[in-house]
Design a protein around this motif. Structure first.
Motif, PDB file in Angstrom:
ATOM      1  N   ILE A  72       0.836  -1.204   0.000  1.00  0.00           N
ATOM      2  CA  ILE A  72       0.000   0.000   0.000  1.00  0.00           C
ATOM      3  C   ILE A  72       0.872   1.254   0.000  1.00  0.00           C
ATOM      4  N   PHE A  73       1.916   1.270   0.823  1.00  0.00           N
ATOM      5  CA  PHE A  73       2.810   2.435   0.853  1.00  0.00           C
ATOM      6  C   PHE A  73       3.577   2.591  -0.457  1.00  0.00           C
ATOM      7  N   ALA A  74       3.892   1.479  -1.130  1.00  0.00           N
ATOM      8  CA  ALA A  74       4.574   1.563  -2.429  1.00  0.00           C
ATOM      9  C   ALA A  74       3.671   2.242  -3.454  1.00  0.00           C
ATOM     10  N   LEU A  92      -5.709  -4.341 -10.677  1.00  0.00           N
ATOM     11  CA  LEU A  92      -6.810  -5.124 -10.115  1.00  0.00           C
ATOM     12  C   LEU A  92      -6.277  -6.319  -9.332  1.00  0.00           C
ATOM     13  N   ILE A  93      -5.273  -6.973  -9.851  1.00  0.00           N
ATOM     14  CA  ILE A  93      -4.715  -8.135  -9.159  1.00  0.00           C
ATOM     15  C   ILE A  93      -4.067  -7.729  -7.833  1.00  0.00           C
ATOM     16  N   ARG A  94      -3.457  -6.549  -7.781  1.00  0.00           N
ATOM     17  CA  ARG A  94      -2.853  -6.063  -6.538  1.00  0.00           C
ATOM     18  C   ARG A  94      -3.937  -5.718  -5.518  1.00  0.00           C
ATOM     19  N   ILE A  95      -5.032  -5.114  -5.973  1.00  0.00           N
ATOM     20  CA  ILE A  95      -6.153  -4.802  -5.071  1.00  0.00           C
ATOM     21  C   ILE A  95      -6.739  -6.083  -4.500  1.00  0.00           C
ATOM     22  N   ILE A  96      -6.941  -7.081  -5.356  1.00  0.00           N
ATOM     23  CA  ILE A  96      -7.478  -8.361  -4.894  1.00  0.00           C
ATOM     24  C   ILE A  96      -6.509  -9.012  -3.910  1.00  0.00           C
ATOM     25  N   GLY A  97      -5.217  -8.957  -4.186  1.00  0.00           N
ATOM     26  CA  GLY A  97      -4.220  -9.525  -3.285  1.00  0.00           C
ATOM     27  C   GLY A  97      -4.204  -8.847  -1.926  1.00  0.00           C
ATOM     28  N   ILE A  98      -4.311  -7.535  -1.903  1.00  0.00           N
ATOM     29  CA  ILE A  98      -4.316  -6.804  -0.634  1.00  0.00           C
ATOM     30  C   ILE A  98      -5.564  -7.149   0.165  1.00  0.00           C
ATOM     31  N   ILE A  99      -6.713  -7.189  -0.490  1.00  0.00           N
ATOM     32  CA  ILE A  99      -7.961  -7.513   0.215  1.00  0.00           C
ATOM     33  C   ILE A  99      -7.919  -8.944   0.748  1.00  0.00           C
TER      34      ILE A  99
END
Length: 99
Positions: free
Chosen positions: A62-64, A74-81
């Motif tokens: 998130i900080f990056a 989208l894949i990063r958002i899904i991974g974070i969630i």
């Protein structure tokens, strides 16, 4: 770190003052992190420590996005969630199993 400097030309070597900054940053970056981590872990519960330690990679991502202007795909958002959900489920259920 010093191997990187040995491979460079003479004019790219850090000055004496810069060596002090590199040494100070390396000491505070490693020793300071572990010192404050151990102090913090003694002041909280194990479930809180699990949430904090388990969410470090998520907050790094998130900080990056925020500080380094990384693309938020989208894949990063899904991974974070999914990571936040996974850490929460594991920590909040304790020793129970989902079999």
């Amino acid at each position: 770190m010093w191997i990187f400097f040995l491979d460079k030309k003479e004019d790219s070597m850090p000055e004496n003052q810069e060596f002090l900054y590199v040494l100070l940053a390396s000491l505070l970056g490693i020793a300071g992190h572990h010192f404050f981590l151990s102090i913090g872990l003694t002041k909280t519960t194990t479930s809180n420590a699990g949430v904090i330690l388990g969410s470090v990679p998520l907050f790094t991502s998130i900080f990056a996005v925020w500080m380094l202007k990384e693309r938020l795909t989208l894949i990063r958002i899904i991974g974070i969630i999914l990571g936040l959900i996974g850490v929460s489920v594991i920590v909040l259920t304790g020793c129970q199993t989902f079999i």
